[in-house]
Design a protein around this motif. Sequence first.
Motif, PDB file in Angstrom:
ATOM      1  N   ILE A 200      74.287  16.385 -43.714  1.00 19.20           N
ATOM      2  CA  ILE A 200      73.847  15.253 -42.910  1.00 19.20           C
ATOM      3  C   ILE A 200      72.521  14.769 -43.493  1.00 19.20           C
ATOM      4  CG2 ILE A 200      73.028  14.528 -40.630  1.00 19.20           C
ATOM      5  CD1 ILE A 200      74.955  16.550 -39.404  1.00 19.20           C
ATOM      6  N   ILE A 201      72.482  13.522 -43.949  1.00 23.33           N
ATOM      7  CA  ILE A 201      71.258  12.993 -44.540  1.00 23.33           C
ATOM      8  C   ILE A 201      70.188  12.989 -43.459  1.00 23.33           C
ATOM      9  CG2 ILE A 201      70.217  11.089 -45.785  1.00 23.33           C
ATOM     10  CD1 ILE A 201      72.508  12.548 -47.258  1.00 23.33           C
ATOM     11  N   PRO A 202      69.077  13.705 -43.663  1.00 22.10           N
ATOM     12  CA  PRO A 202      68.171  14.016 -42.554  1.00 22.10           C
ATOM     13  C   PRO A 202      67.168  12.935 -42.178  1.00 22.10           C
ATOM     14  CG  PRO A 202      67.360  15.049 -44.546  1.00 22.10           C
ATOM     15  CD  PRO A 202      68.673  14.386 -44.914  1.00 22.10           C
ATOM     16  N   PHE A 203      66.903  11.975 -43.069  1.00 20.56           N
ATOM     17  CA  PHE A 203      65.736  11.119 -42.873  1.00 20.56           C
ATOM     18  C   PHE A 203      65.835  10.256 -41.620  1.00 20.56           C
ATOM     19  CE2 PHE A 203      66.307  11.874 -47.455  1.00 20.56           C
ATOM     20  CZ  PHE A 203      65.178  12.645 -47.657  1.00 20.56           C
ATOM     21  N   GLY A 204      67.035   9.840 -41.256  1.00 23.14           N
ATOM     22  CA  GLY A 204      67.206   9.064 -40.043  1.00 23.14           C
ATOM     23  C   GLY A 204      67.359   9.938 -38.820  1.00 23.14           C
ATOM     24  N   VAL A 205      68.438  10.713 -38.785  1.00 24.13           N
ATOM     25  CA  VAL A 205      68.792  11.421 -37.553  1.00 24.13           C
ATOM     26  C   VAL A 205      67.886  12.614 -37.260  1.00 24.13           C
ATOM     27  CG1 VAL A 205      70.512  12.946 -38.648  1.00 24.13           C
ATOM     28  CG2 VAL A 205      70.771  12.288 -36.255  1.00 24.13           C
ATOM     29  N   ASN A 206      67.416  13.299 -38.281  1.00 28.33           N
ATOM     30  CA  ASN A 206      66.633  14.522 -38.058  1.00 28.33           C
ATOM     31  C   ASN A 206      65.130  14.345 -38.235  1.00 28.33           C
ATOM     32  OD1 ASN A 206      68.918  16.054 -37.487  1.00 28.33           O
ATOM     33  ND2 ASN A 206      69.244  16.591 -39.634  1.00 28.33           N
ATOM     34  N   MET A 207      64.690  13.215 -38.743  1.00 25.87           N
ATOM     35  CA  MET A 207      63.264  13.030 -38.989  1.00 25.87           C
ATOM     36  C   MET A 207      62.692  11.871 -38.176  1.00 25.87           C
ATOM     37  SD  MET A 207      62.779  13.858 -43.039  1.00 25.87           S
ATOM     38  CE  MET A 207      63.318  15.411 -43.744  1.00 25.87           C
ATOM     39  N   VAL A 208      62.998  10.622 -38.596  1.00 27.58           N
ATOM     40  CA  VAL A 208      62.370   9.498 -37.891  1.00 27.58           C
ATOM     41  C   VAL A 208      62.950   9.324 -36.491  1.00 27.58           C
ATOM     42  CG1 VAL A 208      63.907   7.641 -38.688  1.00 27.58           C
ATOM     43  CG2 VAL A 208      61.498   7.157 -38.223  1.00 27.58           C
ATOM     44  N   GLY A 209      64.225   9.682 -36.299  1.00 28.23           N
ATOM     45  CA  GLY A 209      64.820   9.561 -34.978  1.00 28.23           C
ATOM     46  C   GLY A 209      64.059  10.330 -33.910  1.00 28.23           C
ATOM     47  N   PRO A 210      63.832  11.635 -34.101  1.00 26.43           N
ATOM     48  CA  PRO A 210      63.049  12.390 -33.112  1.00 26.43           C
ATOM     49  C   PRO A 210      61.640  11.851 -32.899  1.00 26.43           C
ATOM     50  CG  PRO A 210      64.276  13.897 -34.505  1.00 26.43           C
ATOM     51  CD  PRO A 210      64.454  12.523 -35.100  1.00 26.43           C
ATOM     52  N   VAL A 211      61.016  11.312 -33.958  1.00 27.70           N
ATOM     53  CA  VAL A 211      59.671  10.740 -33.815  1.00 27.70           C
ATOM     54  C   VAL A 211      59.712   9.501 -32.923  1.00 27.70           C
ATOM     55  CG1 VAL A 211      57.788   9.579 -35.042  1.00 27.70           C
ATOM     56  CG2 VAL A 211      58.766  11.677 -35.974  1.00 27.70           C
ATOM     57  N   ILE A 212      60.715   8.643 -33.136  1.00 26.81           N
ATOM     58  CA  ILE A 212      60.844   7.442 -32.304  1.00 26.81           C
ATOM     59  C   ILE A 212      61.123   7.828 -30.853  1.00 26.81           C
ATOM     60  CG2 ILE A 212      62.263   5.388 -31.878  1.00 26.81           C
ATOM     61  CD1 ILE A 212      62.595   5.166 -34.942  1.00 26.81           C
ATOM     62  N   ILE A 213      61.960   8.850 -30.653  1.00 27.46           N
ATOM     63  CA  ILE A 213      62.256   9.312 -29.292  1.00 27.46           C
ATOM     64  C   ILE A 213      60.991   9.819 -28.609  1.00 27.46           C
ATOM     65  CG2 ILE A 213      63.446  11.118 -27.970  1.00 27.46           C
ATOM     66  CD1 ILE A 213      65.756  10.831 -29.997  1.00 27.46           C
ATOM     67  N   LYS A 214      60.158  10.544 -29.347  1.00 27.27           N
ATOM     68  CA  LYS A 214      58.961  11.151 -28.783  1.00 27.27           C
ATOM     69  C   LYS A 214      57.825  10.149 -28.600  1.00 27.27           C
ATOM     70  CE  LYS A 214      56.312  14.801 -27.725  1.00 27.27           C
ATOM     71  NZ  LYS A 214      56.562  15.676 -26.566  1.00 27.27           N
ATOM     72  N   PHE A 215      57.615   9.271 -29.594  1.00 31.87           N
ATOM     73  CA  PHE A 215      56.415   8.435 -29.597  1.00 31.87           C
ATOM     74  C   PHE A 215      56.703   6.931 -29.552  1.00 31.87           C
ATOM     75  CE2 PHE A 215      55.413  12.354 -31.954  1.00 31.87           C
ATOM     76  CZ  PHE A 215      54.336  12.827 -31.213  1.00 31.87           C
ATOM     77  N   GLY A 216      57.945   6.528 -29.715  1.00 31.90           N
ATOM     78  CA  GLY A 216      58.269   5.118 -29.816  1.00 31.90           C
ATOM     79  C   GLY A 216      58.234   4.379 -28.487  1.00 31.90           C
ATOM     80  N   THR A 217      58.168   3.061 -28.575  1.00 33.74           N
ATOM     81  CA  THR A 217      58.218   2.218 -27.389  1.00 33.74           C
ATOM     82  C   THR A 217      59.673   2.084 -26.931  1.00 33.74           C
ATOM     83  OG1 THR A 217      58.540   0.186 -28.678  1.00 33.74           O
ATOM     84  CG2 THR A 217      56.262   0.899 -28.266  1.00 33.74           C
ATOM     85  N   PRO A 218      59.899   1.654 -25.693  1.00 32.77           N
ATOM     86  CA  PRO A 218      61.275   1.418 -25.242  1.00 32.77           C
ATOM     87  C   PRO A 218      62.024   0.449 -26.155  1.00 32.77           C
ATOM     88  CG  PRO A 218      59.782   1.418 -23.372  1.00 32.77           C
ATOM     89  CD  PRO A 218      58.918   1.478 -24.595  1.00 32.77           C
ATOM     90  N   GLU A 219      61.325  -0.579 -26.636  1.00 32.83           N
ATOM     91  CA  GLU A 219      61.961  -1.546 -27.524  1.00 32.83           C
ATOM     92  C   GLU A 219      62.361  -0.898 -28.850  1.00 32.83           C
ATOM     93  OE1 GLU A 219      59.635  -3.430 -24.465  1.00 32.83           O
ATOM     94  OE2 GLU A 219      59.023  -1.980 -26.018  1.00 32.83           O
ATOM     95  N   GLN A 220      61.503  -0.051 -29.401  1.00 31.39           N
ATOM     96  CA  GLN A 220      61.828   0.639 -30.646  1.00 31.39           C
ATOM     97  C   GLN A 220      63.020   1.572 -30.463  1.00 31.39           C
ATOM     98  OE1 GLN A 220      58.004   2.405 -31.433  1.00 31.39           O
ATOM     99  NE2 GLN A 220      57.340   0.739 -32.783  1.00 31.39           N
ATOM    100  N   LYS A 221      63.048   2.284 -29.356  1.00 34.13           N
ATOM    101  CA  LYS A 221      64.172   3.177 -29.092  1.00 34.13           C
ATOM    102  C   LYS A 221      65.471   2.396 -28.966  1.00 34.13           C
ATOM    103  CE  LYS A 221      61.195   6.456 -26.641  1.00 34.13           C
ATOM    104  NZ  LYS A 221      60.851   7.053 -25.335  1.00 34.13           N
ATOM    105  N   ALA A 222      65.437   1.290 -28.241  1.00 38.37           N
ATOM    106  CA  ALA A 222      66.644   0.495 -28.027  1.00 38.37           C
ATOM    107  C   ALA A 222      67.169  -0.097 -29.328  1.00 38.37           C
ATOM    108  CB  ALA A 222      66.366  -0.617 -27.017  1.00 38.37           C
ATOM    109  N   HIS A 223      66.265  -0.446 -30.240  1.00 41.13           N
ATOM    110  CA  HIS A 223      66.683  -1.076 -31.495  1.00 41.13           C
ATOM    111  C   HIS A 223      67.106  -0.063 -32.554  1.00 41.13           C
ATOM    112  CE1 HIS A 223      66.846  -3.942 -34.796  1.00 41.13           C
ATOM    113  NE2 HIS A 223      66.089  -3.105 -35.504  1.00 41.13           N
ATOM    114  N   TYR A 224      66.251   0.923 -32.819  1.00 44.30           N
ATOM    115  CA  TYR A 224      66.470   1.792 -33.975  1.00 44.30           C
ATOM    116  C   TYR A 224      67.452   2.936 -33.719  1.00 44.30           C
ATOM    117  CZ  TYR A 224      62.485  -0.563 -36.135  1.00 44.30           C
ATOM    118  OH  TYR A 224      61.643  -1.505 -36.661  1.00 44.30           O
TER     119      TYR A 224
END
Length: 398
Positions: A89-113
């Motif tokens: 599983i290519i990690p950069f999206g699902v295992n790296m930036v995804g958890p960061v957006i979930i933890k620190f992102g805005t509602p708009e960022q979560k809804a989009h990315y």
Amino acid sequence: MDIHFTRDELAFRDEVRAFLERNLAKDLAERVRHGKSVSKADSVAWMRTLNKQGWLAASWPVEHGGTGWSTVQKHIFDEEYARAGAPRIIPFGVNMVGPVIIKFGTPEQKAHYLPRILNCEDWWCQGYSEPGAGSDLASLKTRAVREGDEYVVSGQKTWTSTAHQADWIFCLVRTDAQAQAQRGISFLLIDMKTPGITVRPIITLDGGHHVNEVFLDNVRVPVGNLVGREHEGWTCAKYLLTHERTTIAGIGNAKAMLQRLKQAASLELRNGAPLIDDASFRAQIAEVEMQLMAVDMSNLRILAAARDGGVPGAESSILKIKGTEIRQAITYLQSKVVGAYAVPFLESELGYGHAGDQLHNDYSATATCQYLEMRKASVYGGSNEIQKNIIAKMILEL
């Protein structure tokens, strides 16, 4: 800790095995087992299959598309996944930036990315390391100057995996040039199609194009692409790195590699008995296997401690060190098994279906390639030397 699986956990293991048997194409699994190349198209198609099942983002919260699995279930899935020969599983999206957006992102960022990550609509890469800021990441120089509703980003990133294929890059940039060390760094999401971005390939020792240099020349990034607070991106970086170092241990992958090593060592050689018959070589395999068992138990313990949503601490550095050292040891022993065949490797042999005798075709065509590729595992994600410093400071309190 009870190391035996419960009846429900065994049923879950059977469910995972049945899914992989039904959905994983045999030729794709064979390519993975033999260390052959897997195309971006194949990776995307497979990850979409996992997402359709709801199994792509095992560590995400259920409300964002995660599985809700227990730590033991995640462990079982990883083992069965590697055993079946499923593509990484290519990690950069699902295992790296995804958890960061979930933890620190805005509602708009979560809804989009987040939905786009799950459906593999965006291919991500990581903009952390720089020519003068690798292990000492806090010394990064890439600048982001705010101008109205945009940041203007200039600098260079290096060793950027899959940047030549990526749609987006998550970057650490310095937004306060006067701040010291970790302060003044921000976490930005940057569209790779933005004018001013140049990607230059780096060809590694295995002859492959996996990593790149990325140059950013007055790249304009909307302020809305800032994750977390301005100047506090180091918090995001630390959160991401602890997860990355835990996954870099690659325990399930190491188990599959070890099984393949044993199979190769059991083949009869043209000039004598199988290498597995040599007591000294068996002892070397046994040593690696015992270390792998110890790391496996440590991983279960660390996952259990984090089951309530906590973040792995310095323990992830232990897993990173031992996990990478074990896989390097396995590829070294693999090269000993194939002997003289391990010296050369031909690009044509990296494609599945190359004709040759059993030992040469099935085991040695990529032995050198895999050995060289695994050398960098003890460097990326924070070099093992740096991880030892973290352990000394945070666990041993030296």
